[in-house]
Design a protein around this motif. Structure first.
Motif, PDB file in Angstrom:
ATOM      1  N   ALA A 126       0.826  -1.207   0.000  1.00 29.52           N
ATOM      2  CA  ALA A 126       0.000   0.000   0.000  1.00 29.52           C
ATOM      3  C   ALA A 126       0.860   1.258   0.000  1.00 29.52           C
ATOM      4  N   GLN A 127       0.561   2.180  -0.885  1.00 34.36           N
ATOM      5  CA  GLN A 127       1.273   3.453  -0.953  1.00 34.36           C
ATOM      6  C   GLN A 127       0.479   4.517  -0.185  1.00 34.36           C
ATOM      7  N   CYS A 128       1.181   5.261   0.644  1.00 35.84           N
ATOM      8  CA  CYS A 128       0.548   6.274   1.485  1.00 35.84           C
ATOM      9  C   CYS A 128       1.275   7.606   1.315  1.00 35.84           C
ATOM     10  N   SER A 129       0.555   8.687   1.583  1.00 34.10           N
ATOM     11  CA  SER A 129       1.186  10.005   1.509  1.00 34.10           C
ATOM     12  C   SER A 129       0.308  11.053   2.178  1.00 34.10           C
ATOM     13  N   PHE A 130       0.952  11.932   2.945  1.00 32.28           N
ATOM     14  CA  PHE A 130       0.298  13.157   3.400  1.00 32.28           C
ATOM     15  C   PHE A 130       0.523  14.166   2.273  1.00 32.28           C
ATOM     16  N   SER A 131      -0.316  14.059   1.263  1.00 29.04           N
ATOM     17  CA  SER A 131      -0.076  14.745  -0.003  1.00 29.04           C
ATOM     18  C   SER A 131      -0.627  16.165  -0.052  1.00 29.04           C
ATOM     19  N   GLU A 132      -1.194  16.648   1.037  1.00 29.63           N
ATOM     20  CA  GLU A 132      -1.862  17.951   1.025  1.00 29.63           C
ATOM     21  C   GLU A 132      -0.956  19.078   0.536  1.00 29.63           C
ATOM     22  N   VAL A 133       0.297  19.063   0.967  1.00 18.96           N
ATOM     23  CA  VAL A 133       1.213  20.156   0.612  1.00 18.96           C
ATOM     24  C   VAL A 133       1.387  20.281  -0.900  1.00 18.96           C
ATOM     25  N   ARG A 134       1.180  19.183  -1.611  1.00 18.89           N
ATOM     26  CA  ARG A 134       1.367  19.189  -3.065  1.00 18.89           C
ATOM     27  C   ARG A 134       0.287  19.995  -3.792  1.00 18.89           C
ATOM     28  N   ILE A 135      -0.835  20.240  -3.101  1.00 18.83           N
ATOM     29  CA  ILE A 135      -1.861  21.078  -3.722  1.00 18.83           C
ATOM     30  C   ILE A 135      -2.042  22.387  -2.946  1.00 18.83           C
ATOM     31  N   GLY A 136      -1.060  22.691  -2.093  1.00 19.79           N
ATOM     32  CA  GLY A 136      -1.060  23.978  -1.426  1.00 19.79           C
ATOM     33  C   GLY A 136      -1.875  24.081  -0.157  1.00 19.79           C
ATOM     34  N   VAL A 137      -2.192  22.929   0.457  1.00 17.03           N
ATOM     35  CA  VAL A 137      -2.901  22.952   1.732  1.00 17.03           C
ATOM     36  C   VAL A 137      -2.114  22.126   2.753  1.00 17.03           C
ATOM     37  N   ILE A 138      -2.684  21.898   3.929  1.00 16.88           N
ATOM     38  CA  ILE A 138      -1.963  21.183   4.982  1.00 16.88           C
ATOM     39  C   ILE A 138      -2.848  20.080   5.570  1.00 16.88           C
ATOM     40  N   PRO A 139      -2.225  19.027   6.142  1.00 15.38           N
ATOM     41  CA  PRO A 139      -3.004  17.953   6.780  1.00 15.38           C
ATOM     42  C   PRO A 139      -3.453  18.374   8.169  1.00 15.38           C
ATOM     43  N   ALA A 140      -4.292  19.381   8.228  1.00 16.07           N
ATOM     44  CA  ALA A 140      -4.615  20.052   9.491  1.00 16.07           C
ATOM     45  C   ALA A 140      -5.348  19.157  10.482  1.00 16.07           C
ATOM     46  N   VAL A 141      -6.619  18.825  10.187  1.00 18.78           N
ATOM     47  CA  VAL A 141      -7.396  18.099  11.194  1.00 18.78           C
ATOM     48  C   VAL A 141      -6.883  16.678  11.405  1.00 18.78           C
ATOM     49  N   ILE A 142      -6.337  16.039  10.374  1.00 15.49           N
ATOM     50  CA  ILE A 142      -5.862  14.666  10.565  1.00 15.49           C
ATOM     51  C   ILE A 142      -4.564  14.625  11.362  1.00 15.49           C
ATOM     52  N   SER A 143      -3.875  15.772  11.475  1.00 17.16           N
ATOM     53  CA  SER A 143      -2.659  15.803  12.291  1.00 17.16           C
ATOM     54  C   SER A 143      -2.968  15.482  13.747  1.00 17.16           C
ATOM     55  N   VAL A 144      -4.197  15.772  14.182  1.00 11.83           N
ATOM     56  CA  VAL A 144      -4.590  15.527  15.572  1.00 11.83           C
ATOM     57  C   VAL A 144      -4.515  14.043  15.911  1.00 11.83           C
ATOM     58  N   VAL A 145      -4.835  13.178  14.947  1.00 14.94           N
ATOM     59  CA  VAL A 145      -4.814  11.740  15.200  1.00 14.94           C
ATOM     60  C   VAL A 145      -3.550  11.062  14.669  1.00 14.94           C
ATOM     61  N   CYS A 146      -2.873  11.685  13.713  1.00 14.83           N
ATOM     62  CA  CYS A 146      -1.691  11.055  13.123  1.00 14.83           C
ATOM     63  C   CYS A 146      -0.391  11.403  13.854  1.00 14.83           C
TER      64      CYS A 146
END
Length: 265
Positions: A126-146
Motif C-alpha cells: 500500500a502506498q501512502c502520503s500526506f499529499s496535502e502540501v502538493r496542492i497547497g494545503v496542509i493535513p490540518a485536522v488529521i494531524s490531531v490523530v496522526c
C-alpha cells in the motif's frame, strides 16, 4: 450485507465490517460517504452483537482523501452534513475497538482513518502520503490523530515533503501495527478480531480508555487514578467470571457465547 451508494456494512463473528465503496473514485471522502460512515459507526456501537469494527476500502484503494468535488461537511440533500472530524472523533471515543484494514493506497484525509483507528493492519504494498502540501494545503485536522503516532520526527518530514511511503514503512514509523502481503490482509485482520473477542467486553473498553488517559497524567496522578481503576475492575462481575473460568479451566462466558454464535464447539 447492507449496501448503499457509498458504503457496505456487514457483521460477522462479532465484528462490523464497514467498507468504503466508491472504487471508481478510489473511495474518496465525499459528503455522502462520510455521512454513511458515521451512521454505520453509530449502528455498530448500538449493536450488542458487535465487539469491534473494521474499516476498509473496496479494491483497489483504501481511501484517496477528500473528494474535492463534494467534500466532507457539504450539505447533502439540502439538510445534512457530518464533519469529518466527527467521524475521527467517533472512532477515537468508540468504546469498541476499531481496526483499520488498509488494503491499498491511503492518501491525505484517508490517513485520518488510519490515525484514529486503535489497531492498523496494512498491505505491505500500500502506498501512502500526506499529499496535502502538493496542492497547497496542509493535513490540518488529521494531524490531531496522526501526529501522536508518528511523532514530530517523522511527521515533520512527511508533512513537509508529501513523499510516499509503503505499508512496511508505516509500521516502522508507528502509523501501523502490522504489514502483510495484500493477499493475507483479511486473514491478518481476522486474527486481530479473534484476539479482541478473547478479552472481556468491559475490560476491552476500559483498556482503550486507559491507553488514552494515562499519558495525560503525571506519575503521581497516574498511580492514584490507576490504583482506583484496578481495584474497581478486580471487583467487577466480569473479573469474577474471568478468574473463575481460569481456575475451572473453561472458557469465560463471553468467549463461549461468541463461539456459539459462530457455530464453534
Amino acid at each position: 450485507m447492507a449496501s448503499t451508494e457509498a458504503t457496505l456494512y456487514e457483521v460477522r463473528e462479532g465484528a462490523a465490517w464497514i467498507t468504503l465503496n466508491r472504487p471508481e473514485n478510489r473511495n474518496a471522502l465525499s459528503a455522502v460517504l462520510v455521512n454513511e460512515l458515521f451512521d454505520h459507526i453509530q449502528g455498530a456501537l448500538a449493536d450488542d452483537a458487535v465487539r469491534s469494527m473494521v474499516i476498509t476500502g473496496a479494491a483497489p484503494a483504501f481511501c484517496a482523501g477528500a473528494d474535492l468535488k463534494s467534500p466532507p461537511g457539504e450539505i447533502v440533500d439540502g439538510q445534512r452534513s457530518v464533519p469529518y472530524t466527527d467521524v475521527m472523533g467517533a472512532i477515537l471515543e468508540s468504546p469498541k475497538p476499531v481496526i483499520a484494514a488498509v488494503n491499498g493506497p491511503a492518501f491525505a484525509g484517508g490517513l485520518g482513518l488510519v490515525g484514529a483507528a486503535d489497531i492498523v493492519v496494512i498491505a505491505e504494498e500500500a502506498q501512502c502520503s500526506f499529499s496535502e502540501v502538493r496542492i497547497g494545503v496542509i493535513p490540518a485536522v488529521i494531524s490531531v490523530v496522526c501526529l501522536p503516532k508518528l511523532g514530530v520526527h517523522h511527521g515533520m518530514k512527511l508533512f513537509l515533503t508529501g513523499e510516499r511511503f509503503n505499508g512496511s514503512q508505516a509500521v516502522t514509523m508507528g502509523l501501523a501495527h502490522r504489514a502483510v502481503p495484500r493477499a493475507q490482509l483479511a486473514e491478518a485482520v481476522q486474527e486481530e478480531v479473534e484476539m479482541i473477542n478473547l478479552g472481556g467486553p468491559i475490560a476491552v473498553t476500559e483498556c482503550k480508555k486507559l491507553v488514552r488517559r494515562v499519558p495525560e497524567l503525571s506519575v503521581e496522578e497516574g498511580f492514584e487514578v490507576t490504583s482506583e481503576w484496578s481495584g474497581r475492575m478486580f471487583r467487577s462481575a466480569e473479573a469474577a467470571e474471568g478468574m473463575a473460568a481460569f481456575r475451572e479451566k473453561r472458557k469465560p462466558s463471553w468467549v463461549a457465547a461468541q463461539g456459539s454464535k459462530t457455530g464453534e464447539t
